[in-house]
Design a protein around this motif. Structure first.
Motif, PDB file in Angstrom:
ATOM      1  N   VAL A  75     103.285  70.740  -1.755  1.00  0.00           N
ATOM      2  CA  VAL A  75     102.699  71.807  -2.357  1.00  0.00           C
ATOM      3  C   VAL A  75     101.523  70.887  -3.017  1.00  0.00           C
ATOM      4  CG1 VAL A  75     102.403  73.400  -4.213  1.00  0.00           C
ATOM      5  CG2 VAL A  75     104.526  73.333  -2.791  1.00  0.00           C
ATOM      6  N   PHE A  76     102.230  70.027  -3.881  1.00  0.00           N
ATOM      7  CA  PHE A  76     101.007  69.019  -4.478  1.00  0.00           C
ATOM      8  C   PHE A  76      99.863  68.448  -3.233  1.00  0.00           C
ATOM      9  CE2 PHE A  76     100.445  64.592  -6.810  1.00  0.00           C
ATOM     10  CZ  PHE A  76      99.213  64.854  -7.014  1.00  0.00           C
ATOM     11  N   LEU A  77     100.605  67.970  -2.217  1.00  0.00           N
ATOM     12  CA  LEU A  77      99.780  67.432  -1.024  1.00  0.00           C
ATOM     13  C   LEU A  77      98.686  68.397  -0.744  1.00  0.00           C
ATOM     14  CD1 LEU A  77      99.220  65.079   0.769  1.00  0.00           C
ATOM     15  CD2 LEU A  77     100.875  66.057   2.303  1.00  0.00           C
ATOM     16  N   VAL A  78      99.084  69.638  -0.551  1.00  0.00           N
ATOM     17  CA  VAL A  78      98.155  70.732  -0.225  1.00  0.00           C
ATOM     18  C   VAL A  78      96.937  70.991  -1.146  1.00  0.00           C
ATOM     19  CG1 VAL A  78      97.949  73.378   0.331  1.00  0.00           C
ATOM     20  CG2 VAL A  78      99.846  72.035   1.273  1.00  0.00           C
ATOM     21  N   ILE A  79      97.481  70.971  -2.214  1.00  0.00           N
ATOM     22  CA  ILE A  79      96.454  71.392  -3.423  1.00  0.00           C
ATOM     23  C   ILE A  79      95.631  69.896  -3.398  1.00  0.00           C
ATOM     24  CG2 ILE A  79      96.292  71.253  -5.918  1.00  0.00           C
ATOM     25  CD1 ILE A  79      98.975  72.823  -6.131  1.00  0.00           C
ATOM     26  N   ALA A  80      96.202  68.832  -3.461  1.00  0.00           N
ATOM     27  CA  ALA A  80      95.260  67.791  -3.479  1.00  0.00           C
ATOM     28  C   ALA A  80      94.232  67.760  -2.195  1.00  0.00           C
ATOM     29  CB  ALA A  80      96.249  66.245  -3.291  1.00  0.00           C
ATOM     30  N   ASN A  81      94.850  68.086  -0.931  1.00  0.00           N
ATOM     31  CA  ASN A  81      93.724  68.118   0.276  1.00  0.00           C
ATOM     32  C   ASN A  81      92.944  69.137   0.049  1.00  0.00           C
ATOM     33  OD1 ASN A  81      94.532  65.904   2.202  1.00  0.00           O
ATOM     34  ND2 ASN A  81      96.700  67.037   2.247  1.00  0.00           N
ATOM     35  N   GLY A  82      93.116  70.229  -0.779  1.00  0.00           N
ATOM     36  CA  GLY A  82      92.153  71.389  -0.921  1.00  0.00           C
ATOM     37  C   GLY A  82      91.072  70.849  -1.786  1.00  0.00           C
ATOM     38  N   LEU A  83      91.508  70.050  -2.714  1.00  0.00           N
ATOM     39  CA  LEU A  83      90.199  69.642  -3.675  1.00  0.00           C
ATOM     40  C   LEU A  83      89.452  68.532  -3.078  1.00  0.00           C
ATOM     41  CD1 LEU A  83      92.517  69.117  -7.040  1.00  0.00           C
ATOM     42  CD2 LEU A  83      90.744  71.096  -6.503  1.00  0.00           C
ATOM     43  N   THR A  84      90.259  67.849  -2.328  1.00  0.00           N
ATOM     44  CA  THR A  84      89.319  66.771  -1.251  1.00  0.00           C
ATOM     45  C   THR A  84      88.353  67.450  -0.395  1.00  0.00           C
ATOM     46  OG1 THR A  84      91.133  65.267  -1.669  1.00  0.00           O
ATOM     47  CG2 THR A  84      89.451  64.952   0.042  1.00  0.00           C
ATOM     48  N   VAL A  85      88.930  68.603   0.187  1.00  0.00           N
ATOM     49  CA  VAL A  85      87.927  69.250   1.250  1.00  0.00           C
ATOM     50  C   VAL A  85      86.646  69.776   0.577  1.00  0.00           C
ATOM     51  CG1 VAL A  85      87.829  71.382   2.667  1.00  0.00           C
ATOM     52  CG2 VAL A  85      89.792  69.709   2.847  1.00  0.00           C
ATOM     53  N   VAL A 120      88.335  59.886  -9.375  1.00  0.00           N
ATOM     54  CA  VAL A 120      89.558  61.015  -9.664  1.00  0.00           C
ATOM     55  C   VAL A 120      90.182  61.358  -8.149  1.00  0.00           C
ATOM     56  CG1 VAL A 120      90.020  63.519 -10.462  1.00  0.00           C
ATOM     57  CG2 VAL A 120      88.491  61.706 -11.740  1.00  0.00           C
ATOM     58  N   MET A 121      89.220  61.451  -7.155  1.00  0.00           N
ATOM     59  CA  MET A 121      89.753  62.220  -6.087  1.00  0.00           C
ATOM     60  C   MET A 121      90.674  60.964  -5.392  1.00  0.00           C
ATOM     61  SD  MET A 121      88.979  65.003  -5.997  1.00  0.00           S
ATOM     62  CE  MET A 121      90.011  65.450  -4.519  1.00  0.00           C
ATOM     63  N   ALA A 122      90.241  59.817  -5.418  1.00  0.00           N
ATOM     64  CA  ALA A 122      90.994  58.731  -4.747  1.00  0.00           C
ATOM     65  C   ALA A 122      92.356  58.523  -5.497  1.00  0.00           C
ATOM     66  CB  ALA A 122      90.448  57.346  -5.003  1.00  0.00           C
ATOM     67  N   TYR A 123      92.314  58.558  -6.779  1.00  0.00           N
ATOM     68  CA  TYR A 123      93.700  58.666  -7.266  1.00  0.00           C
ATOM     69  C   TYR A 123      94.603  59.805  -7.071  1.00  0.00           C
ATOM     70  CZ  TYR A 123      92.575  54.675 -10.446  1.00  0.00           C
ATOM     71  OH  TYR A 123      92.172  53.384 -10.859  1.00  0.00           O
ATOM     72  N   VAL A 124      93.917  60.951  -7.059  1.00  0.00           N
ATOM     73  CA  VAL A 124      94.697  62.223  -6.652  1.00  0.00           C
ATOM     74  C   VAL A 124      95.307  61.986  -5.431  1.00  0.00           C
ATOM     75  CG1 VAL A 124      94.695  64.805  -6.292  1.00  0.00           C
ATOM     76  CG2 VAL A 124      93.420  63.871  -8.320  1.00  0.00           C
ATOM     77  N   THR A 125      94.710  61.778  -4.350  1.00  0.00           N
ATOM     78  CA  THR A 125      94.956  61.830  -2.935  1.00  0.00           C
ATOM     79  C   THR A 125      96.102  60.675  -2.599  1.00  0.00           C
ATOM     80  OG1 THR A 125      92.998  60.442  -2.372  1.00  0.00           O
ATOM     81  CG2 THR A 125      92.760  62.576  -2.015  1.00  0.00           C
ATOM     82  N   VAL A 126      95.794  59.584  -3.169  1.00  0.00           N
ATOM     83  CA  VAL A 126      96.773  58.580  -3.146  1.00  0.00           C
ATOM     84  C   VAL A 126      98.144  58.834  -3.757  1.00  0.00           C
ATOM     85  CG1 VAL A 126      97.408  56.257  -3.886  1.00  0.00           C
ATOM     86  CG2 VAL A 126      95.104  56.497  -2.941  1.00  0.00           C
ATOM     87  N   ALA A 127      98.234  59.688  -5.084  1.00  0.00           N
ATOM     88  CA  ALA A 127      99.364  60.090  -5.546  1.00  0.00           C
ATOM     89  C   ALA A 127     100.029  61.038  -4.839  1.00  0.00           C
ATOM     90  CB  ALA A 127      99.106  60.717  -6.993  1.00  0.00           C
ATOM     91  N   ALA A 128      99.438  62.154  -4.343  1.00  0.00           N
ATOM     92  CA  ALA A 128      99.828  62.958  -3.507  1.00  0.00           C
ATOM     93  C   ALA A 128     100.580  62.425  -2.023  1.00  0.00           C
ATOM     94  CB  ALA A 128      99.028  64.057  -3.267  1.00  0.00           C
ATOM     95  N   VAL A 129      99.861  61.546  -1.456  1.00  0.00           N
ATOM     96  CA  VAL A 129     100.624  60.891  -0.365  1.00  0.00           C
ATOM     97  C   VAL A 129     101.547  60.341  -0.698  1.00  0.00           C
ATOM     98  CG1 VAL A 129     100.146  59.269   1.399  1.00  0.00           C
ATOM     99  CG2 VAL A 129      98.093  60.961   0.890  1.00  0.00           C
ATOM    100  N   ALA A 130     101.683  59.565  -1.725  1.00  0.00           N
ATOM    101  CA  ALA A 130     102.850  58.499  -1.985  1.00  0.00           C
ATOM    102  C   ALA A 130     104.060  59.561  -2.316  1.00  0.00           C
ATOM    103  CB  ALA A 130     102.586  57.840  -3.283  1.00  0.00           C
TER     104      ALA A 130
END
Length: 201
Positions: A75-85, A120-130
């Motif tokens: 769920v976190f991964l989907v949210i992070a990807n949505g923000l990134t998009v 911010v987006m780099a940290y969020v996406t890395v955290a979500a993927v991890a």
């Protein structure tokens, strides 16, 4: 240095380029635009793969459906990807406009905003993927010490598709890390340009 009479606002720094620097600027802008596009496209792909991922298994007389909402990391991964998009779309449009207009002046506040957003987006996406990778590994290998079984042995199709989504997200996160480096370079080069001008360059 006063900018009066030069037609330049106080928050904008005039950057003068030689032939080599102009070529470098163009390469940097192209690389940034490509990476924004990669983040946008693969971000959408990751969302589609994860959100549409499900598998139904029958245990004795009842059925159990595995879906991405069963794992908070997904769920976190989907949210992070949505923000990134969304972020990549906005920044991608900015890159296109910048290249079409061939901007020479660059605003420091805007540079700081882009730099902060990319960080911010780099940290969020890395955290979500991890987080998603950790959950995926537990699902794949289990955790004998805690008596967690290998869920992927029962939901193989679900896990495979989840892995594809995480793989796409990994590329997105790497793209954002590189973009954060590019925005840092673009930002701090403005200060270097000012220093060189004051030094007589």
């Amino acid at each position: 240095m006063s900018y009066l009479g030069l037609g330049v606002s106080p928050g904008t720094v005039p950057v003068y380029h030689g032939t080599n620097l102009k070529a470098l600027d163009r390469k940097v802008r192209i690389a940034e635009m490509v990476l924004r596009g990669v983040s946008l496209g693969l971000g959408v792909l990751a969302i589609v793969l994860v959100v549409t991922d499900s598998q139904v298994k029958e245990f004795f007389s009842f059925q159990k459906k595995a879906k991405f909402t069963d794992m908070k990391a997904l769920v976190f991964l989907v949210i992070a990807n949505g923000l990134t998009v969304g972020y990549s779309l906005i920044q991608g449009l900015r890159c296109v406009v910048s290249m079409v207009r061939g901007h020479v002046l660059f605003s420091k506040p805007l540079a700081w905003l882009i730099f902060s957003g990319d960080q911010v987006m780099a940290y969020v996406t890395v955290a979500a993927v991890a987080a998603a990778l950790q959950s995926g590994m537990i699902g794949k290998a289990g955790q004998a010490e805690l008596q967690w079984m290998k869920v992927c042995n029962m939901y193989g199709k679900f896990c495979n598709k989840m892995g594809e989504g995480i793989g796409s997200s990994l590329v997105v996160s790497l793209s954002m890390v590189v973009l954060s480096c590019i925005s840092a370079f673009s930002l701090f080069r403005l200060y270097g340009s000012n220093k060189n001008k004051h030094s007589g360059w």
